[in-house]
Design a protein around this motif. Sequence first.
Motif, PDB file in Angstrom:
ATOM      1  N   ILE A   4       0.833  -1.205   0.000  1.00 17.73           N
ATOM      2  CA  ILE A   4       0.000   0.000   0.000  1.00 17.73           C
ATOM      3  C   ILE A   4       0.869   1.257   0.000  1.00 17.73           C
ATOM      4  O   ILE A   4       0.497   2.277  -0.574  1.00 17.73           O
ATOM      5  CB  ILE A   4      -0.958  -0.018   1.213  1.00 17.73           C
ATOM      6  N   GLN A   5       2.050   1.185   0.587  1.00 16.49           N
ATOM      7  CA  GLN A   5       2.953   2.338   0.671  1.00 16.49           C
ATOM      8  C   GLN A   5       3.843   2.499  -0.555  1.00 16.49           C
ATOM      9  O   GLN A   5       4.546   3.500  -0.675  1.00 16.49           O
ATOM     10  CB  GLN A   5       3.817   2.219   1.923  1.00 16.49           C
ATOM     11  N   GLN A   6       3.856   1.538  -1.462  1.00 17.49           N
ATOM     12  CA  GLN A   6       4.724   1.573  -2.643  1.00 17.49           C
ATOM     13  C   GLN A   6       4.012   2.244  -3.815  1.00 17.49           C
ATOM     14  O   GLN A   6       3.693   1.620  -4.825  1.00 17.49           O
ATOM     15  CB  GLN A   6       5.174   0.152  -3.016  1.00 17.49           C
ATOM     16  N   HIS A   7       3.796   3.537  -3.711  1.00 16.50           N
ATOM     17  CA  HIS A   7       3.013   4.262  -4.709  1.00 16.50           C
ATOM     18  C   HIS A   7       3.612   4.194  -6.109  1.00 16.50           C
ATOM     19  O   HIS A   7       2.892   3.932  -7.078  1.00 16.50           O
ATOM     20  CB  HIS A   7       2.829   5.723  -4.280  1.00 16.50           C
ATOM     21  N   ALA A   8       4.900   4.426  -6.241  1.00 12.94           N
ATOM     22  CA  ALA A   8       5.534   4.412  -7.569  1.00 12.94           C
ATOM     23  C   ALA A   8       5.477   3.015  -8.187  1.00 12.94           C
ATOM     24  O   ALA A   8       5.200   2.867  -9.381  1.00 12.94           O
ATOM     25  CB  ALA A   8       6.971   4.901  -7.472  1.00 12.94           C
ATOM     26  N   LEU A   9       5.729   1.998  -7.389  1.00 14.60           N
ATOM     27  CA  LEU A   9       5.667   0.618  -7.883  1.00 14.60           C
ATOM     28  C   LEU A   9       4.265   0.283  -8.370  1.00 14.60           C
ATOM     29  O   LEU A   9       4.078  -0.270  -9.459  1.00 14.60           O
ATOM     30  CB  LEU A   9       6.102  -0.355  -6.790  1.00 14.60           C
ATOM     31  N   VAL A  10       3.267   0.622  -7.577  1.00  8.11           N
ATOM     32  CA  VAL A  10       1.876   0.355  -7.951  1.00  8.11           C
ATOM     33  C   VAL A  10       1.523   1.079  -9.241  1.00  8.11           C
ATOM     34  O   VAL A  10       0.913   0.507 -10.148  1.00  8.11           O
ATOM     35  CB  VAL A  10       0.907   0.757  -6.814  1.00  8.11           C
ATOM     36  N   SER A  11       1.936   2.314  -9.362  1.00 13.53           N
ATOM     37  CA  SER A  11       1.662   3.066 -10.577  1.00 13.53           C
ATOM     38  C   SER A  11       2.333   2.426 -11.791  1.00 13.53           C
ATOM     39  O   SER A  11       1.719   2.289 -12.853  1.00 13.53           O
ATOM     40  CB  SER A  11       2.143   4.511 -10.422  1.00 13.53           C
ATOM     41  N   ASN A  12       3.584   2.018 -11.638  1.00 15.67           N
ATOM     42  CA  ASN A  12       4.292   1.381 -12.756  1.00 15.67           C
ATOM     43  C   ASN A  12       3.639   0.074 -13.181  1.00 15.67           C
ATOM     44  O   ASN A  12       3.615  -0.252 -14.368  1.00 15.67           O
ATOM     45  CB  ASN A  12       5.760   1.124 -12.393  1.00 15.67           C
ATOM     46  N   LEU A  13       3.121  -0.675 -12.233  1.00 17.16           N
ATOM     47  CA  LEU A  13       2.515  -1.970 -12.545  1.00 17.16           C
ATOM     48  C   LEU A  13       1.103  -1.853 -13.104  1.00 17.16           C
ATOM     49  O   LEU A  13       0.655  -2.742 -13.821  1.00 17.16           O
ATOM     50  CB  LEU A  13       2.470  -2.840 -11.293  1.00 17.16           C
ATOM     51  N   THR A  14       0.386  -0.795 -12.771  1.00 11.91           N
ATOM     52  CA  THR A  14      -1.047  -0.750 -13.076  1.00 11.91           C
ATOM     53  C   THR A  14      -1.481   0.371 -14.017  1.00 11.91           C
ATOM     54  O   THR A  14      -2.628   0.365 -14.455  1.00 11.91           O
ATOM     55  CB  THR A  14      -1.855  -0.629 -11.775  1.00 11.91           C
TER      56      THR A  14
END
Length: 165
Positions: A147-157
Motif C-alpha cells: 500500500i505504501q509503494q506508490h511508484a511501484l503500484v503506478s508502474n505496474l497498473t
Amino acid sequence: MWFQDEARLGTKRVLRRCWAKRGVRPTAPHANGFEWTSVYGFVHPFSERTDLLRFDTVDTASFSAALSLFKARVDPADERLLILVVDNAGWRWSCHRASGWSSLPYTPELMPAEHLWIPLKEGLVNRAWPSLQALIEPLDQRCVWLIQQHALVSNLTSFHWLPAA
C-alpha cells in the motif's frame, strides 16, 4: 476509476527461481496441508492509491463486506461517484446478473488490479508456512508495504490504454 481483484494465499508454498552456486540444487521448504486466506485488492492507477483487505474467503458475502469497507476508507463522506471495474470471476456471476453489473471478459493481463499480486507474493515465496496463522502476520506486513509503494503500484497498473479518470 478503480479496479478490483482478489487473490488466494495460503500454506501451499509459492515457488520462484532463485540463484544458486553452479552444481548446487537449491531447496525450498515444504509443509503439508492447504489452508488459505483471501486478499481483496483495489487500485486507482493514476493516483497511485491501493487498498488491500484480507478476508477468510472469497464469496458474495465477503465481497459485499469488502466493498463496504473500501467505500468507507476511500470516500467516508460519501461525496464521490466511485467507478469500480471487476473481473468475470465465476463466484460473482449471481451478483452480476442480479445487479446488472458489467465486467471484463477473461483477460487478466488487461486488469490492472491483477498486477498487484506479483509484488505481494514476492515477499512470501520459497517459504513453508506450517499453519495459516503463521502466514497471517507476514502477509499483513506485506500488504501494508505494498500500500505504501506508490511508484511501484503506478508502474505496474497504469496501462497506456486506460482513461485518465
